[in-house]
Design a protein around this motif. Structure first.
Motif, short mmCIF file in Angstrom:
data_model
loop_
_atom_site.label_atom_id
_atom_site.label_comp_id
_atom_site.label_asym_id
_atom_site.label_seq_id
_atom_site.Cartn_x
_atom_site.Cartn_y
_atom_site.Cartn_z
N UNK A 39 110.35 19.34 -46.75
CA UNK A 39 109.44 20.45 -46.45
C UNK A 39 108.57 20.80 -47.66
N UNK A 40 109.14 20.69 -48.85
CA UNK A 40 108.37 21.01 -50.06
C UNK A 40 107.17 20.07 -50.20
N UNK A 41 107.37 18.78 -49.84
CA UNK A 41 106.26 17.82 -49.93
C UNK A 41 105.17 18.16 -48.92
N UNK A 42 105.59 18.60 -47.74
CA UNK A 42 104.61 18.99 -46.72
C UNK A 42 103.79 20.17 -47.19
N UNK A 43 104.46 21.16 -47.78
CA UNK A 43 103.75 22.34 -48.27
C UNK A 43 102.78 21.98 -49.40
N UNK A 44 103.16 20.99 -50.21
CA UNK A 44 102.27 20.56 -51.28
C UNK A 44 100.91 20.15 -50.73
N UNK A 45 100.92 19.33 -49.69
CA UNK A 45 99.67 18.82 -49.12
C UNK A 45 98.91 19.90 -48.33
N UNK A 46 99.63 20.68 -47.55
CA UNK A 46 98.97 21.68 -46.70
C UNK A 46 98.29 22.76 -47.55
N UNK A 47 99.02 23.29 -48.52
CA UNK A 47 98.44 24.34 -49.36
C UNK A 47 97.28 23.80 -50.19
N UNK A 48 97.47 22.60 -50.76
CA UNK A 48 96.43 22.04 -51.63
C UNK A 48 95.16 21.68 -50.87
N UNK A 49 95.27 21.38 -49.58
CA UNK A 49 94.07 21.03 -48.80
C UNK A 49 93.10 22.20 -48.72
N UNK A 50 93.64 23.41 -48.60
CA UNK A 50 92.77 24.59 -48.52
C UNK A 50 92.18 24.93 -49.89
N UNK A 51 92.96 24.72 -50.94
CA UNK A 51 92.42 24.93 -52.29
C UNK A 51 91.31 23.93 -52.56
N UNK A 52 91.54 22.67 -52.16
CA UNK A 52 90.53 21.63 -52.29
C UNK A 52 89.26 21.99 -51.54
N UNK A 53 89.43 22.61 -50.36
CA UNK A 53 88.30 22.99 -49.53
C UNK A 53 87.37 23.97 -50.23
N UNK A 54 87.91 24.83 -51.10
CA UNK A 54 87.08 25.75 -51.87
C UNK A 54 86.13 24.98 -52.79
N UNK A 55 86.63 23.89 -53.35
CA UNK A 55 85.79 23.06 -54.21
C UNK A 55 84.69 22.37 -53.44
N UNK A 56 85.03 21.86 -52.25
CA UNK A 56 84.02 21.22 -51.41
C UNK A 56 82.93 22.22 -51.03
#
Length: 407
Positions: free
Chosen positions: A173-190
């Motif tokens: 579950x921790x690995x899943x949260x890593x990707x899900x949370x980081x995708x939205x942070x990445x989206x701010x950069x885009x």
């Protein structure tokens, strides 16, 4: 050119993108994820190459079309959305399938990484063309140094966030949260870079009648430009450090105790190295000394590998990742600025694609590293990697600068 607002948007893009992508850093987190779901050293090497090198096969095709575009941003925004979605869906797949279906999970991780990296082939051409249009050569080196400095700061936050998630939640579950949370942070950069004020390009090349003819003309450009050949050889071989990088963390895991905090600290050290080194890279690039940056960055990679070969403590591995972080940013700035210096304005997308397409093949060095480790040992892996880096340093001394195309 050199608008302050574009400078800020470029920095914000790098900052948020670094937080997002460092969550699955190919030299630390990603190997542990793949290893958790039963993937061996060869699969670790393949996935690391996939994340970094999946863009290779489309860069020339992207340049074929991009050379006739007056505006790149409309196409780049579409690519940003695809990259966000592919990263987010990796986390969803881990959460849904997890350890109950490890092979399915590995498939979706690989598929998501491929789409994320494949789309980067288009993004890289559009991004660098925009950078060439909105910044002069000397200011571009400065803004990229600022960008990478704050990317390092973002990486520090990412390391702390990754450590907290890994310690707070059980795998997978921790690995899943890593990707899900980081995708939205990445989206701010885009979102930040999508707001860059891009001017219309008046001087464009007429697109060839076919992609085959474009490839032929591109080959002629490469054949006739010795400086381009030396740049490609230098930065292709400079990727040789990737033969060993994804496996350093696995080597460390066998020698020392690596918990979530220790892993997070290694990520942090890599980002600190990247962040602080940009003070140096910015000064060198701002003074037009990108070739010196390339030589010094490659030398740092060699030093890091010598230390890794004999490391036996967290402190020593911290130094290794610090030097690697510094060297990666140095070669990145030197490579991107040198190609924009020697490229004619009309053929800039083609020059960018030629260098990136061939140099990016070096991102698959990790596959060879996986094969070496699978059949031999870490000592052979480190020695082979160092040998490739010495070859890169040899070609770096053949590089020649050019200011003929300065705006």
């Amino acid at each position: 050119m050199d608008k302050f607002s574009n400078h800020i948007k470029n920095i914000l893009h790098g900052f948020f993108l670094a937080i997002g992508t460092t969550i699955a850093e190919p030299s630390t987190i990603l190997p542990l994820i793949v290893n958790y779901f039963g993937g061996g050293s060869m699969l670790v090497g393949f996935f690391a190459a996939l994340l970094r090198g999946g863009a290779v096969i489309v860069q020339l095709f992207a340049a074929f079309h991009a050379q006739s575009y007056q505006l790149m941003m409309p196409y780049l925004r579409k690519v940003f959305f695809i990259r966000f979605l592919s990263w987010f869906l990796i986390g969803v797949a881990i959460f849904v399938f997890g350890e109950s279906y490890p092979k399915v999970t590995l498939f979706f991780i690989g598929f998501g990484l491929f789409i994320f990296s494949f789309s980067a082939g288009f993004a890289a051409i559009y991004f660098r063309e925009i950078m060439g249009k909105v910044f002069s050569h000397k200011f571009r080196g400065k803004t990229m140094a600022y960008r990478q400095f704050f990317s390092g700061a973002g990486g520090l936050l990412s390391g702390a966030l990754a450590a907290w998630i890994l310690e707070s939640f059980e795998a997978p579950q921790s690995y899943a949260y890593l990707f899900i949370i980081s995708s939205f942070i990445m989206g701010l950069g885009y979102f930040s870079f999508a707001l860059v004020d891009e001017p219309i390009k008046e001087s464009v090349s007429k697109r060839e009648s076919s992609f085959k003819k474009f490839l032929h003309n591109s080959w002629l450009l490469l054949r006739d430009d010795k400086n381009l050949q030396f740049q490609i050889a230098t930065f292709f071989l400079a990727y040789g450090y990737l033969m060993a990088l994804p496996f350093i963390i696995l080597d460390a895991k066998e020698k020392i105790d690596l918990d979530g905090v220790a892993i997070g600290s290694l990520i942090t050290m890599q980002m600190v190295g990247a962040m602080l080194s940009n003070i140096l890279w910015g000064r060198l690039s701002g003074g037009g000394r990108d070739i010196l940056s390339a030589k010094f960055a490659i030398f740092l990679q060699i030093i890091a590998l010598f230390i890794a070969m004999n490391a036996s403590s967290l402190l020593q591995y911290s130094i290794v990742f610090f030097l690697i972080g510094a060297s990666m940013d140095g070669t990145r700035i030197a490579s991107s600025n040198l190609i924009l210096k020697i490229a004619p304005v009309q053929k800039r997308p083609v020059y960018i694609a030629l260098q990136m397409n061939i140099v990016s093949l070096g991102m698959f060095f990790s596959i060879f590293g996986g094969v070496i480790l699978n059949y031999l040992n870490y000592a052979t892996l480190y020695i082979s990697t160092i040998s490739v880096l010495f070859a890169a340093l040899f070609f770096a001394f053949k590089l020649r600068d050019s200011e003929l195309n300065s705006e």
